[in-house]
Write a protein that holds these residues in place. Structure first.
Motif, PDB file in Angstrom:
ATOM      1  N   HIS A 220      39.589  36.192  38.514  1.00  0.00           N
ATOM      2  CA  HIS A 220      38.708  35.724  39.593  1.00  0.00           C
ATOM      3  C   HIS A 220      39.466  35.630  40.918  1.00  0.00           C
ATOM      4  O   HIS A 220      40.705  35.644  40.949  1.00  0.00           O
ATOM      5  CB  HIS A 220      38.119  34.359  39.230  1.00  0.00           C
ATOM      6  CG  HIS A 220      39.149  33.278  39.063  1.00  0.00           C
ATOM      7  ND1 HIS A 220      39.792  33.022  37.885  1.00  0.00           N
ATOM      8  CD2 HIS A 220      39.647  32.395  39.966  1.00  0.00           C
ATOM      9  CE1 HIS A 220      40.647  32.035  38.057  1.00  0.00           C
ATOM     10  NE2 HIS A 220      40.586  31.631  39.312  1.00  0.00           N
ATOM     11  N   ILE A 232      33.041  37.229  41.229  1.00  0.00           N
ATOM     12  CA  ILE A 232      33.808  36.440  40.249  1.00  0.00           C
ATOM     13  C   ILE A 232      34.732  35.537  41.069  1.00  0.00           C
ATOM     14  O   ILE A 232      35.908  35.820  41.268  1.00  0.00           O
ATOM     15  CB  ILE A 232      34.582  37.353  39.272  1.00  0.00           C
ATOM     16  CG1 ILE A 232      33.636  38.397  38.660  1.00  0.00           C
ATOM     17  CG2 ILE A 232      35.254  36.534  38.153  1.00  0.00           C
ATOM     18  CD1 ILE A 232      32.439  37.815  37.906  1.00  0.00           C
ATOM     19  N   SER A 238      34.438  32.910  35.830  1.00  0.00           N
ATOM     20  CA  SER A 238      35.209  33.748  34.923  1.00  0.00           C
ATOM     21  C   SER A 238      34.991  33.293  33.473  1.00  0.00           C
ATOM     22  O   SER A 238      34.793  34.114  32.564  1.00  0.00           O
ATOM     23  CB  SER A 238      36.688  33.629  35.323  1.00  0.00           C
ATOM     24  OG  SER A 238      37.495  34.335  34.453  1.00  0.00           O
TER      25      SER A 238
END
Ligand code: RM4
Ligand code: MN
Ligand code: MN
Length: 429
Positions: A220, A232, A238
């Motif tokens: 992320h 993300i 995540s």
């Protein structure tokens, strides 16, 4: 393997520093004995530590403004492997590299594997790049890759990932890290909800092709290259995605991918508790994803992360984490930065092995905040360099790797044969 650096050079250099190391090691041995710590038990664990080097890290990096190439820069993946082998011959803690595709693409992967084998270098987790356009110019990832609103573009991004898995299989890798640059610069530019849905949908197609003994690591990042929103964005997102995908999907923590002041060690602990911590990209930073050398800005944070890892591993809560470095070296010789960073990482790990966890538990249970802090500080303030240097020595590597490296004039010699063709294939990274 000692092909990139002659073993005799390392031995000669070690001769000049061994007695000083023995002195420091014996002193530390006595000191630790007072706390009932057996230095040899610690040494045995440290000798086994490994962290992978990023192939893109051995090329000189740059910033958004400029790149200042160094001399003798690696021009292709073969040169990069050779540089990584120099690092590993000197320190021994880095016997694998983490390649990035398509940057490290070659026509013949078995030839590349054989070449790396010859240097005693293996392949760790592979990385897929859909944050720039594929070379064939068929589709553009300008407005996103795995989350693009166009299914044809998503399919192309999926293909890049599947291709990375295929390349990784040929190289003996066991994992894929997926970091996407997808996101938006303007409120309203994209639907938060639909883009996440499309990410999960695309990742499911990639996941379906994953060999059974592989792991996919989801990385992320809260911003950059998108500056308003990323798909993300954080460890929570995540985690949700990794959970949705299945047991082979784990979360990867890049130390630079957090908003300022985030308690990263706590993020690490949370991911351990939900069984989804898969690996790290080590680096250091002051402001954002600065990709500075590990341990150069905030070594205490690095120690606190290893403190969580060691505590969890003593409770059998983690296994098989992928440790990788992810840095950009703009003002140093990347080889020296990577040697120094790997040593900082091992150093923090070693300090965490000194923490008295049963005393810490008692101290926490009795709400003794000062003593708890002091237990960590005692370990952190111990100079463990003699243990790390002895681990290198006993593994056959250099006691004083940067100075040994400097005697080689490696980059100067390489500059005679490596002709700079405009620099590394990894852009300004
Ligand atoms: C990104 C991220 C990825 C790395 C690229 C080069 O910021 O950290 O892990 O592959 O940079
Ligand atoms: Mn990273
Ligand atoms: Mn990054």
């Amino acid at each position: 393997m000692f092909k990139a650096v002659k073993k005799e050079i390392i031995n000669e250099h070690n001769k000049t520093t061994k007695s000083s190391l023995d002195f420091d090691f014996e002193y530390l041995e006595k000191k630790l004995k007072k706390s009932h710590i057996d230095i040899h038990e610690i040494l045995d664990q440290v000798k086994k530590f490994q962290v992978a080097v990023p192939t893109w890290g051995v090329g000189t990096g740059g910033t958004r403004f400029a790149r200042f190439p160094g001399i003798g820069e690696p021009q292709n993946i073969y040169d990069k492997i050779e540089d990584c082998a120099v690092i590993n011959d000197l320190i021994g803690f880095t016997n694998k590299v983490s390649p990035h595709f398509p940057w490290d693409n070659v026509d013949d992967f078995s030839e590349l594997k054989e070449f790396a084998d010859g240097y005693g270098i293996g392949f760790d987790v592979v990385n897929s790049n859909t944050f720039q356009d594929p070379a064939d110019g068929r589709e553009t990832f300008k407005y996103g890759s795995l989350t693009n609103s166009s299914s044809a573009i998503r399919d192309r991004a999926i293909e890049v990932n599947i291709q990375s898995i295929e390349s990784g299989k040929a190289l003996g890798s066991k994992g894929l890290t997926v970091w996407i640059g997808d996101g938006g610069n303007f409120p309203g530019q994209m639907s938060f909800s639909k883009s996440l849905e499309r990410y999960i949908d695309s990742m499911k197609k990639i996941y379906a092709t994953l060999p059974k003994d592989w792991t996919v690591l989801l990385e992320h990042k809260p911003y950059e290259p998108a500056f308003y929103s990323t798909v993300i964005s954080d460890w929570g997102t995540s985690y949700i995605c990794a959970k949705e995908l299945g047991d082979q999907a784990m979360c990867l923590v890049d130390l630079g991918h957090h908003l300022p002041n985030t308690n990263i060690e706590m993020v690490v602990s949370r991911l351990i508790d939900v069984n989804k911590l898969g690996g790290f990209h080590f680096n250091d930073s002051k402001f954002g994803d600065d990709d500075l050398d590990a341990g150069s800005i905030n070594p205490y944070e690095l120690f606190l992360i290893f403190n969580e890892l060691t505590a969890a591993s003593q409770n059998n809560k983690i296994k098989n984490l992928a440790y990788m470095i992810d840095q950009s070296h703009n003002v140093t010789d990347p080889i020296e930065s990577l040697i120094s960073s790997a040593n900082e990482i091992v150093n923090s790990y070693t300090k965490s092995l000194l923490v008295d966890y049963s005393l810490l538990k008692k101290s926490q249970d009795s709400n003794d905040a000062i003593q708890s802090m002091q237990i960590l500080k005692t370990a952190y303030n111990t100079d463990v360099n003699p243990i790390v240097a002895m681990a290198r020595f006993e593994n056959g590597n250099s006691i004083d790797p940067i100075n040994t490296y400097r005697t080689l004039n490696y980059k100067k010699n390489k500059s005679l044969t490596r002709k700079n063709e405009g620099g590394s294939s990894s852009g300004i990274v």
